[in-house]
Design a protein around this motif. Structure first.
Motif, mmCIF file in Angstrom:
data_model
loop_
_atom_site.group_PDB
_atom_site.id
_atom_site.type_symbol
_atom_site.label_atom_id
_atom_site.label_comp_id
_atom_site.label_asym_id
_atom_site.label_seq_id
_atom_site.Cartn_x
_atom_site.Cartn_y
_atom_site.Cartn_z
ATOM 1 N N SER A 52 0.832 -1.206 0.000
ATOM 2 C CA SER A 52 0.000 0.000 0.000
ATOM 3 C C SER A 52 0.867 1.257 0.000
ATOM 4 O O SER A 52 0.508 2.265 -0.617
ATOM 5 N N SER A 53 1.999 1.192 0.681
ATOM 6 C CA SER A 53 2.924 2.338 0.686
ATOM 7 C C SER A 53 3.468 2.598 -0.713
ATOM 8 O O SER A 53 3.608 3.754 -1.141
ATOM 9 N N ILE A 54 3.770 1.523 -1.429
ATOM 10 C CA ILE A 54 4.245 1.682 -2.805
ATOM 11 C C ILE A 54 3.161 2.335 -3.665
ATOM 12 O O ILE A 54 3.435 3.240 -4.458
ATOM 13 N N LEU A 83 0.789 4.299 -2.608
ATOM 14 C CA LEU A 83 0.669 5.702 -2.193
ATOM 15 C C LEU A 83 1.791 6.544 -2.786
ATOM 16 O O LEU A 83 1.565 7.672 -3.242
ATOM 17 N N LEU A 84 3.009 6.011 -2.784
ATOM 18 C CA LEU A 84 4.144 6.752 -3.343
ATOM 19 C C LEU A 84 3.968 6.971 -4.843
ATOM 20 O O LEU A 84 4.280 8.046 -5.363
ATOM 21 N N ILE A 85 3.459 5.960 -5.533
ATOM 22 C CA ILE A 85 3.231 6.104 -6.976
ATOM 23 C C ILE A 85 2.194 7.182 -7.261
ATOM 24 O O ILE A 85 2.307 7.945 -8.233
ATOM 25 N N SER A 86 1.192 7.270 -6.381
ATOM 26 C CA SER A 86 0.140 8.278 -6.567
ATOM 27 C C SER A 86 0.575 9.661 -6.086
ATOM 28 O O SER A 86 -0.185 10.618 -6.198
ATOM 29 N N GLY A 87 1.782 9.760 -5.522
ATOM 30 C CA GLY A 87 2.298 11.045 -5.076
ATOM 31 C C GLY A 87 1.905 11.425 -3.659
ATOM 32 O O GLY A 87 2.082 12.582 -3.253
ATOM 33 N N ALA A 88 1.392 10.481 -2.889
ATOM 34 C CA ALA A 88 0.963 10.754 -1.517
ATOM 35 C C ALA A 88 2.025 10.302 -0.520
ATOM 36 O O ALA A 88 2.907 9.509 -0.837
ATOM 37 N N ASP A 89 1.932 10.827 0.691
ATOM 38 C CA ASP A 89 2.850 10.485 1.766
ATOM 39 C C ASP A 89 2.257 9.314 2.561
ATOM 40 O O ASP A 89 1.226 9.479 3.221
ATOM 41 N N PRO A 90 2.886 8.133 2.536
ATOM 42 C CA PRO A 90 2.332 6.972 3.261
ATOM 43 C C PRO A 90 2.172 7.222 4.756
ATOM 44 O O PRO A 90 1.165 6.831 5.354
ATOM 45 N N VAL A 114 -6.114 11.795 -0.723
ATOM 46 C CA VAL A 114 -5.646 10.422 -0.975
ATOM 47 C C VAL A 114 -6.868 9.570 -1.286
ATOM 48 O O VAL A 114 -7.856 9.623 -0.543
#
Length: 366
Positions: free
Chosen positions: A22-24, A26-33, A311
């Motif tokens: 899920s962190s990956i 979030l990072l791909i979408s430009g969000a801070d995990p 997000v």
């Protein structure tokens, strides 16, 4: 005996793996995990989220137990969705038509729901034991049929009541409700949570303290071996499906008797399918299912908060999906590691006694 690794490591590994994936995302979408997870965690103390989570978990828990009973017999009861919806509409109609003393009224509604769920599960059960029809196919078809039955029964020409744009059954009198526990601004806890806990205990007691539970698990492990021991496999299939359907019939009751007091086409759906994921996550153990239900419900309730930080709330769905996938894989990995460790331990014990394992003494043949 199960080791601590077999019991604890798989769910922990699954959750960690799900968070990483899920962190990956979030990072791909430009969000801070970290911000996303922190926002979700902070919701636990906000408003009625905690109570709402437990209330929703109660529904998920009953759905998970219903699925788990089938799993014990190696039956994939996908029909929990149709069984609980059929039971809910029947229980709501009967409950709204009766005038009984408070406790008796509630008891009758619960029994009607359980019997209706068992009756709907009896259809795929009978097809399974008499014609060998896969319960997966028959229950999927019955799920769709349940929707048509509900649409027919809530029609104003039948048992429905038109209220504005909504059509539902007649309201159940207060004598049929299950009183909740108020927590002020934090919301009201469903009183049905205690009934659900009792059902979970009954499930554990049945599996571990009764002959029926032993025969159920034995038949699930091997119908051939169980039959050799005098267990009627077809009878166990029928009993397991009926019991699964009876528990499925209770799924909608926390909301029906604790909040809505009527049932209609717009009532919440998909609880049965969530129960499959919860049962897998809890590995068919009542305590594990409770943990899985709480985790799933919390992710559902806290997901909405992600939209406040731009997000997508679907991140929670990704977490849920990866947890289920991961827990299945993790249990298998840890199980194999545990078996290998046990084999090494036995090998060392035999070597210490000056004996060779049977595979060595017999020239490698088992």
């Amino acid at each position: 005996m199960k080791s601590w690794r077999t019991a604890l490591l798989p769910p922990l590994l699954a959750i960690i793996f799900a968070l990483l994936l899920s962190s990956i995302a979030l990072l791909i979408s430009g969000a801070d995990p970290l911000l996303a997870y922190g926002t979700m965690l902070s919701q636990l103390t906000e408003g009625s989220i905690a109570v709402d989570t437990v209330n929703l978990a109660t529904v998920y828990y009953l759905a998970g137990l219903a699925v788990a009973i089938g799993f014990q017999m190696n039956l994939f009861n996908i029909g929990v969705e149709g069984q609980y919806r059929f039971a809910a509409i029947v229980a709501a109609i009967v409950g709204g038509a009766l005038q009984l003393p408070p406790v008796l009224h509630t008891f009758v509604i619960i029994m009607v729901a359980a019997l209706a769920g068992a009756a709907y599960a009896a259809i795929p059960a009978i097809l399974k034991v008499t014609r060998g029809v896969s319960e997966v196919i028959s229950t999927i078809m019955l799920n769709a049929i349940a929707g048509g039955i509900i649409a027919f029964l809530v029609n104003p020409d039948q048992f429905g009541v038109q209220t504005g744009n909504n059509v539902s059954t007649r309201d159940i009198p207060e004598s049929g409700w299950v009183p909740g526990i108020p927590f002020g601004n934090a919301g009201t806890l469903f009183g049905f949570v205690f009934i659900a806990a009792a059902v979970g205990y009954a499930y554990w007691f049945m599996l571990n303290r009764t002959r029926f539970g032993f025969e159920l698990k034995a038949s699930g492990e091997s119908t051939t071996a169980a039959s050799a021991g005098g267990v009627d496999a077809k009878k166990m299939v029928l009993a397991a499906m009926l019991l699964s359907g009876a528990v499925a019939g209770l799924v909608a009751l926390p909301e029906l008797l604790g909040r809505d007091y009527s049932y209609g086409i717009t009532s919440t759906q998909q609880y049965g399918f969530t129960g499959i994921a919860v049962a897998l996550l809890g590995r068919n153990h009542p305590a594990g299912i409770a943990f899985g239900a709480l985790l799933w419900a919390y992710l559902d309730k806290s997901a909405v908060s992600l939209e406040a930080i731009a997000v997508p709330k679907e991140i929670a769905t990704i977490i849920q999906g990866t947890i289920v996938l991961s827990v299945v894989v993790a249990y298998e990995i840890v199980k194999r590691a545990d078996i290998a460790a046990e084999q090494r331990r036995v090998g060392r014990a035999l070597a210490g006694n000056g004996r060779k394992p049977a595979s060595v003494r017999d020239g490698g043949a088992l």
